[in-house]
Design a protein around this motif. Structure first.
Motif, PDB file in Angstrom:
ATOM      1  N   THR A 137       0.848  -1.189   0.000  1.00 40.93           N
ATOM      2  CA  THR A 137       0.000   0.000   0.000  1.00 40.93           C
ATOM      3  C   THR A 137       0.885   1.240   0.000  1.00 40.93           C
ATOM      4  N   LEU A 138       0.672   2.098  -0.987  1.00 44.82           N
ATOM      5  CA  LEU A 138       1.332   3.404  -1.024  1.00 44.82           C
ATOM      6  C   LEU A 138       0.443   4.394  -0.277  1.00 44.82           C
ATOM      7  N   TYR A 139       0.991   5.008   0.750  1.00 50.74           N
ATOM      8  CA  TYR A 139       0.222   5.950   1.566  1.00 50.74           C
ATOM      9  C   TYR A 139       0.789   7.351   1.375  1.00 50.74           C
ATOM     10  N   PHE A 140       0.047   8.186   0.653  1.00 45.98           N
ATOM     11  CA  PHE A 140       0.452   9.572   0.431  1.00 45.98           C
ATOM     12  C   PHE A 140      -0.060  10.432   1.580  1.00 45.98           C
ATOM     13  N   VAL A 182      -6.932   1.096   8.485  1.00 45.76           N
ATOM     14  CA  VAL A 182      -6.459   0.282   7.359  1.00 45.76           C
ATOM     15  C   VAL A 182      -4.965   0.524   7.147  1.00 45.76           C
ATOM     16  N   ILE A 183      -4.577   1.780   7.181  1.00 42.49           N
ATOM     17  CA  ILE A 183      -3.169   2.146   7.004  1.00 42.49           C
ATOM     18  C   ILE A 183      -2.318   1.511   8.101  1.00 42.49           C
ATOM     19  N   GLU A 184      -2.810   1.539   9.329  1.00 40.68           N
ATOM     20  CA  GLU A 184      -2.084   0.931  10.443  1.00 40.68           C
ATOM     21  C   GLU A 184      -1.994  -0.585  10.267  1.00 40.68           C
ATOM     22  N   SER A 190       3.985  -4.944   7.470  1.00 41.76           N
ATOM     23  CA  SER A 190       5.154  -4.526   6.680  1.00 41.76           C
ATOM     24  C   SER A 190       4.816  -4.459   5.198  1.00 41.76           C
ATOM     25  N   LYS A 191       3.600  -3.983   4.914  1.00 43.98           N
ATOM     26  CA  LYS A 191       3.151  -3.847   3.523  1.00 43.98           C
ATOM     27  C   LYS A 191       2.685  -2.418   3.254  1.00 43.98           C
ATOM     28  N   LEU A 192       3.319  -1.453   3.945  1.00 46.18           N
ATOM     29  CA  LEU A 192       2.952  -0.049   3.777  1.00 46.18           C
ATOM     30  C   LEU A 192       4.199   0.784   3.562  1.00 46.18           C
ATOM     31  N   GLY A 218      11.254  -7.651  -6.775  1.00 45.92           N
ATOM     32  CA  GLY A 218      10.977  -8.853  -5.992  1.00 45.92           C
ATOM     33  C   GLY A 218      10.835  -8.634  -4.509  1.00 45.92           C
ATOM     34  N   GLU A 219      10.928  -7.388  -4.054  1.00 45.15           N
ATOM     35  CA  GLU A 219      10.809  -7.124  -2.626  1.00 45.15           C
ATOM     36  C   GLU A 219       9.374  -7.401  -2.169  1.00 45.15           C
ATOM     37  N   ARG A 220       9.254  -8.083  -1.019  1.00 43.14           N
ATOM     38  CA  ARG A 220       7.935  -8.498  -0.538  1.00 43.14           C
ATOM     39  C   ARG A 220       7.498  -7.795   0.746  1.00 43.14           C
ATOM     40  N   THR A 221       8.445  -7.291   1.529  1.00 44.60           N
ATOM     41  CA  THR A 221       8.072  -6.608   2.760  1.00 44.60           C
ATOM     42  C   THR A 221       8.661  -5.213   2.764  1.00 44.60           C
ATOM     43  N   PHE A 222       7.946  -4.298   3.415  1.00 48.90           N
ATOM     44  CA  PHE A 222       8.324  -2.890   3.408  1.00 48.90           C
ATOM     45  C   PHE A 222       8.149  -2.318   4.807  1.00 48.90           C
TER      46      PHE A 222
END
Length: 226
Positions: A137-140, A182-184, A190-192, A218-222
């Motif tokens: 999820t990209l959170y602006f 949702v953002i939290e 680790s998908k935000l 290929g990165e899976r966690t953020f």
């Protein structure tokens, strides 16, 4: 064990190993649509705006949901998730059948930016369970002052009935109460990735593009820096 006690497992419509779904969230006026347009040009995404799909559906002749959607938009409340998810699922299916040409597109693979969704936890869980597991999820993020200024400026030409101060304030309140959880949630998974969208279009675009490149590498966690 009774039928009621059994867990019901749904097979998502799309395989997340083949179909990339990136959710794009942020408050009203955070710049989601502008940045999605840039990312489409860079990476060949199919951009689906939940809001645009709902606005189109409310005017579609014969729609069963038109009156309900109009009321929700006017009041700044969230349309029932079954309606929004069905519209998104149909739009994704149509895009997959178009035989798009470009990176990430084959008969079985595709890449989607879903803008302004999910706006509530039940939407997030239901979409991941029944449509496609999202990648990230990209959170602006930016301030309410900046978002309000942008929306009022847009309202001069957009023709949107919700680009007025009263509706904007309602949308801010709904966003804080319903979408921040949702953002939290995705942050805990680790998908935000949070992108400060206070800067210029070009500055924000550079940040967002770097995130997307990491996904396709290929990165899976953020993790979002504190």
């Amino acid at each position: 064990m009774s039928n009621q006690d059994k867990e019901v497992h749904h097979t998502p419509t799309f395989d997340y190993n083949k179909v990339v779904v990136i959710f794009v969230l942020g408050g009203p006026g955070a710049g989601k649509g502008t940045q999605c347009t840039r990312l489409v040009q860079d990476f060949g995404f199919c951009h689906l705006s939940a809001g645009d799909l709902l606005r189109a559906e409310q005017h579609r002749e014969g729609s069963d949901y038109g009156h309900l959607i109009r009321t929700c938009i006017r009041e700044g409340t969230i349309v029932p998730m079954e309606v929004t998810i069905k519209l998104l699922q149909n739009a994704m299916g149509a895009a997959m059948k178009e035989s798009r040409i470009g990176d990430g597109w084959t008969l079985e693979t595709g890449r989607f930016l879903i803008d302004g969704f999910p706006r509530k936890m039940d939407q997030a869980l239901k979409f991941d369970e029944t449509v496609c597991l999202s990648s990230v999820t990209l959170y602006f993020s930016t301030t309410e002052e900046i978002m309000l200024r942008r929306l009022l400026e847009r309202g001069k030409t957009s023709g949107r009935e919700d680009d007025n101060v009263e509706s904007i304030r309602k949308r801010f309140n709904t966003y804080k109460s319903d979408t921040m959880p949702v953002i939290e949630h995705y942050k805990q998974l680790s998908k935000l990735v949070e992108v400060d969208s206070s800067g210029t279009v070009e500055e924000v675009h550079a940040l967002a593009s770097s995130v997307v490149r990491r996904i396709f590498s290929g990165e899976r966690t953020f993790t979002t820096p504190n």
